[in-house]
Design a protein around this motif. Structure first.
Motif, PDB file in Angstrom:
ATOM      1  N   THR A  77      -1.147   1.528   2.125  1.00  0.00           N
ATOM      2  CA  THR A  77      -1.377   2.046   0.779  1.00  0.00           C
ATOM      3  C   THR A  77      -0.233   2.926   0.304  1.00  0.00           C
ATOM      4  O   THR A  77       0.474   3.543   1.096  1.00  0.00           O
ATOM      5  CB  THR A  77      -2.691   2.852   0.735  1.00  0.00           C
ATOM      6  OG1 THR A  77      -2.911   3.335  -0.588  1.00  0.00           O
ATOM      7  CG2 THR A  77      -2.671   4.016   1.698  1.00  0.00           C
ATOM      8  N   ARG A  78      -0.092   2.964  -1.020  1.00  0.00           N
ATOM      9  CA  ARG A  78       0.824   3.907  -1.663  1.00  0.00           C
ATOM     10  C   ARG A  78       0.053   5.077  -2.245  1.00  0.00           C
ATOM     11  O   ARG A  78       0.600   5.905  -2.959  1.00  0.00           O
ATOM     12  CB  ARG A  78       1.592   3.187  -2.781  1.00  0.00           C
ATOM     13  CG  ARG A  78       2.498   2.077  -2.285  1.00  0.00           C
ATOM     14  CD  ARG A  78       3.746   2.606  -1.613  1.00  0.00           C
ATOM     15  NE  ARG A  78       4.719   3.043  -2.598  1.00  0.00           N
ATOM     16  CZ  ARG A  78       4.994   4.314  -2.884  1.00  0.00           C
ATOM     17  NH1 ARG A  78       4.375   5.290  -2.233  1.00  0.00           N
ATOM     18  NH2 ARG A  78       5.900   4.625  -3.780  1.00  0.00           N
ATOM     19  N   ALA A  79      -1.247   5.143  -1.939  1.00  0.00           N
ATOM     20  CA  ALA A  79      -2.090   6.236  -2.426  1.00  0.00           C
ATOM     21  C   ALA A  79      -2.156   7.352  -1.393  1.00  0.00           C
ATOM     22  O   ALA A  79      -2.121   7.103  -0.189  1.00  0.00           O
ATOM     23  CB  ALA A  79      -3.499   5.725  -2.717  1.00  0.00           C
ATOM     24  N   GLU A  96      -0.914   1.881  -5.262  1.00  0.00           N
ATOM     25  CA  GLU A  96      -1.418   0.546  -4.931  1.00  0.00           C
ATOM     26  C   GLU A  96      -1.803   0.445  -3.456  1.00  0.00           C
ATOM     27  O   GLU A  96      -1.319   1.197  -2.623  1.00  0.00           O
ATOM     28  CB  GLU A  96      -0.353  -0.502  -5.260  1.00  0.00           C
ATOM     29  CG  GLU A  96      -0.027  -0.600  -6.739  1.00  0.00           C
ATOM     30  CD  GLU A  96       1.010  -1.667  -7.016  1.00  0.00           C
ATOM     31  OE1 GLU A  96       1.109  -2.629  -6.224  1.00  0.00           O
ATOM     32  OE2 GLU A  96       1.731  -1.540  -8.014  1.00  0.00           O
ATOM     33  N   ARG A  97      -2.680  -0.524  -3.165  1.00  0.00           N
ATOM     34  CA  ARG A  97      -3.205  -0.697  -1.810  1.00  0.00           C
ATOM     35  C   ARG A  97      -3.040  -2.138  -1.349  1.00  0.00           C
ATOM     36  O   ARG A  97      -3.014  -3.055  -2.155  1.00  0.00           O
ATOM     37  CB  ARG A  97      -4.680  -0.280  -1.770  1.00  0.00           C
ATOM     38  CG  ARG A  97      -4.857   1.169  -2.223  1.00  0.00           C
ATOM     39  CD  ARG A  97      -6.306   1.519  -2.551  1.00  0.00           C
ATOM     40  NE  ARG A  97      -6.350   2.858  -3.154  1.00  0.00           N
ATOM     41  CZ  ARG A  97      -7.061   3.870  -2.701  1.00  0.00           C
ATOM     42  NH1 ARG A  97      -7.816   3.722  -1.645  1.00  0.00           N
ATOM     43  NH2 ARG A  97      -7.030   5.037  -3.305  1.00  0.00           N
ATOM     44  N   GLU A 132      -7.808   3.963   3.539  1.00  0.00           N
ATOM     45  CA  GLU A 132      -8.105   2.529   3.653  1.00  0.00           C
ATOM     46  C   GLU A 132      -8.856   2.244   4.955  1.00  0.00           C
ATOM     47  O   GLU A 132      -8.595   1.255   5.631  1.00  0.00           O
ATOM     48  CB  GLU A 132      -6.803   1.739   3.602  1.00  0.00           C
ATOM     49  CG  GLU A 132      -6.076   1.831   2.279  1.00  0.00           C
ATOM     50  CD  GLU A 132      -6.921   1.288   1.130  1.00  0.00           C
ATOM     51  OE1 GLU A 132      -7.237   0.085   1.130  1.00  0.00           O
ATOM     52  OE2 GLU A 132      -7.289   2.088   0.237  1.00  0.00           O
ATOM     53  N   THR A 135     -10.368  -1.253   5.491  1.00  0.00           N
ATOM     54  CA  THR A 135      -9.404  -2.278   5.900  1.00  0.00           C
ATOM     55  C   THR A 135      -9.016  -2.092   7.365  1.00  0.00           C
ATOM     56  O   THR A 135      -8.893  -3.076   8.114  1.00  0.00           O
ATOM     57  CB  THR A 135      -8.150  -2.219   5.009  1.00  0.00           C
ATOM     58  OG1 THR A 135      -8.521  -2.476   3.657  1.00  0.00           O
ATOM     59  CG2 THR A 135      -7.109  -3.240   5.445  1.00  0.00           C
ATOM     60  N   HIS A 326       2.422  -2.787   1.537  1.00  0.00           N
ATOM     61  CA  HIS A 326       1.223  -3.199   0.822  1.00  0.00           C
ATOM     62  C   HIS A 326       1.443  -4.459  -0.013  1.00  0.00           C
ATOM     63  O   HIS A 326       0.492  -5.165  -0.361  1.00  0.00           O
ATOM     64  CB  HIS A 326       0.741  -2.062  -0.090  1.00  0.00           C
ATOM     65  CG  HIS A 326       1.621  -1.820  -1.265  1.00  0.00           C
ATOM     66  ND1 HIS A 326       2.818  -1.145  -1.170  1.00  0.00           N
ATOM     67  CD2 HIS A 326       1.496  -2.186  -2.569  1.00  0.00           C
ATOM     68  CE1 HIS A 326       3.392  -1.086  -2.356  1.00  0.00           C
ATOM     69  NE2 HIS A 326       2.612  -1.708  -3.217  1.00  0.00           N
TER      70      HIS A 326
END
Length: 432
Positions: A77-79, A96-97, A132, A135, A326
């Motif tokens: 993730t970029r979160a 984004e994920r 995440e 995932t 991602h």
């Protein structure tokens, strides 16, 4: 004799006053002699018979062909729920994920090409991986079903803010855990604030989770990013009194959210600045001394590589390790996390093809990566520190000089100064 430290095959020769220390780190052999061991002399061959001056391990050798990926890292993730001042990824709360389809497809492809004995899977940032967790659980579930007779090792690098049920799950699956934390509350909250409106302090949350793992007697390490702005002995003492047993210490690199240019030392424009070579060496040695009082281990690339040896600084930038971001792209660096990165063209060397459930690999780039080796880099190929340093971090070299084949000069200077100190320390503690 002008030079005071040499490398002869796999063995260091360090001048210490009027004597010389001979140390073969890969075999754990060390002795002190009164004269320099001239090559091809009788004394030289006597030392060979004992075990010195042998060829370096095969693992150090330069790769001439690509075999397979030996480990997998997923940048999920970029979160992130934090807003660290030096974040190379500049992650945001709404980043984004990785789609589950790409995550599972990557693992499936990796397992098919893997020829080793132990499957090593790491979950890392571009953001905070525990965001995440669904995932991560699906990936682990898939691997456990399809690993056949292979052993598995799961690792995660996290900011330490996850909820208790996540920690319970990680412990249950025996994850190797690295928690990023920079020290006492004033330092942690300054360097690593939460990205939550009205709630900036992260120290209380992370400290609570450290104590949970300590109470469970569960092994983990703290990843500390250090600036000489702060007192390193105070930081190590803080972690020692908490009960932390392993501290991974690395210097702050001036690149990221609040750093617009690469500048080192106290004369840079940045209040929280990056150390220069001698400054870093002094603080690192102070950290080692303080850690010893608490029975702590200090980890650092220099120490682990010092006794194991490396030809490539890391697996990622040599295409030995598989890192997938991602977007489903192969990257040669944990810090080059998406296509928007200015260095993406240098480090991206492949991508996932979902319709065919496979990766397209640019082997011309793989070949370039394999050329960044300790025996090949200019300035490294004759250096006594080359199998400890291997030119340093490729992305840091690129960001300093825009050259993949340049050296990470800070790392270089630090390593060359550290090696003779470590060798002398070893011989002094053994009483030779």
């Amino acid at each position: 004799m002008k030079n005071k430290t040499f490398l002869e095959k796999d063995t260091f020769i360090v001048r210490d006053g009027e004597t010389y220390i001979i140390y073969a780190p890969f075999r754990g052999l060390i002795t002190r002699i009164n004269e320099f061991p001239k090559k091809n002399s009788l004394f030289y061959y006597q030392l060979i018979d004992v075990g010195f001056f042998r060829e370096p391990p095969k693992s150090i050798k330069r790769d001439v062909e690509w075999r397979d990926f030996r480990s997998l890292t997923l940048l999920l993730t970029r979160a992130c729920n934090m807003s660290c001042i030096y974040c190379y990824a500049k992650a945001t709360s709404n980043g984004e994920r990785m789609p589950l389809k790409i995550a599972l497809g990557t693992v499936e492809w990796f397992l098919k090409q893997f020829i080793g004995e132990t499957i090593r899977i790491t979950f890392h940032g571009g953001g905070e991986p525990t965001l995440e967790i669904k995932t991560i659980k699906r990936v682990v579930e898939y691997i456990e079903r399809h690993k056949r007779d292979k052993k598995t090792t799961y690792l995660i690098t996290t900011n330490g803010t996850a909820k208790r049920e996540i920690w319970d799950w990680l412990v249950n699956y025996q994850f190797g855990i690295s928690i990023s934390m920079d020290g006492p509350p004033d330092i942690q909250n300054r360097n690593r604030p939460l990205a939550v409106l009205g709630q900036k302090n992260s120290s209380q949350i992370v400290e609570r989770n450290l104590k949970f793992l300590i109470t469970r007697e569960y092994p983990f390490s703290v990843r500390l990013t250090f600036s000489p702005t702060d007192d390193i002995t105070r930081i190590v003492k803080y972690f020692g009194e908490l009960g932390v047993k392993t501290l991974h210490l690395e210097p702050l690199f001036p690149y990221g959210r609040e750093y617009k240019s690469v500048e080192f030392g106290g004369k840079s424009r940045y209040k929280i600045y990056s150390p220069q070579g001698e400054e870093l060496l002094k603080n690192f040695w102070q950290a080692l001394e303080m850690a010893r009082k608490y029975g702590m281990k200090i980890r650092n690339g220099h120490i682990s590589y010092f006794t194991k040896g490396i030809g490539y600084f890391c697996g990622a930038a040599s295409a030995r390790s598989m890192i997938v971001n991602h977007e489903g792209k192969l990257t040669g660096c944990l810090e080059v996390v998406d296509s928007l990165d200015l260095d993406a063209n240098i480090f991206n060397f492949g991508y996932y093809v979902p319709e065919e459930k496979r990766f397209e690999i640019d082997f011309s780039k793989v070949k370039i990566m394999q050329e960044r080796h300790a025996d090949a880099l200019s300035g490294c190929n004759l250096c006594y520190a080359r199998y400890t340093c291997a030119g340093g971090c490729a992305v840091k070299a690129v960001r300093e000089s825009n050259n993949f084949f340049a050296r990470d000069l800070l790392y270089c200077a630090f390593t060359k100064n550290l090696i003779p100190l470590l060798v002398k320390h070893i011989v002094n503690t053994t009483g030779i």
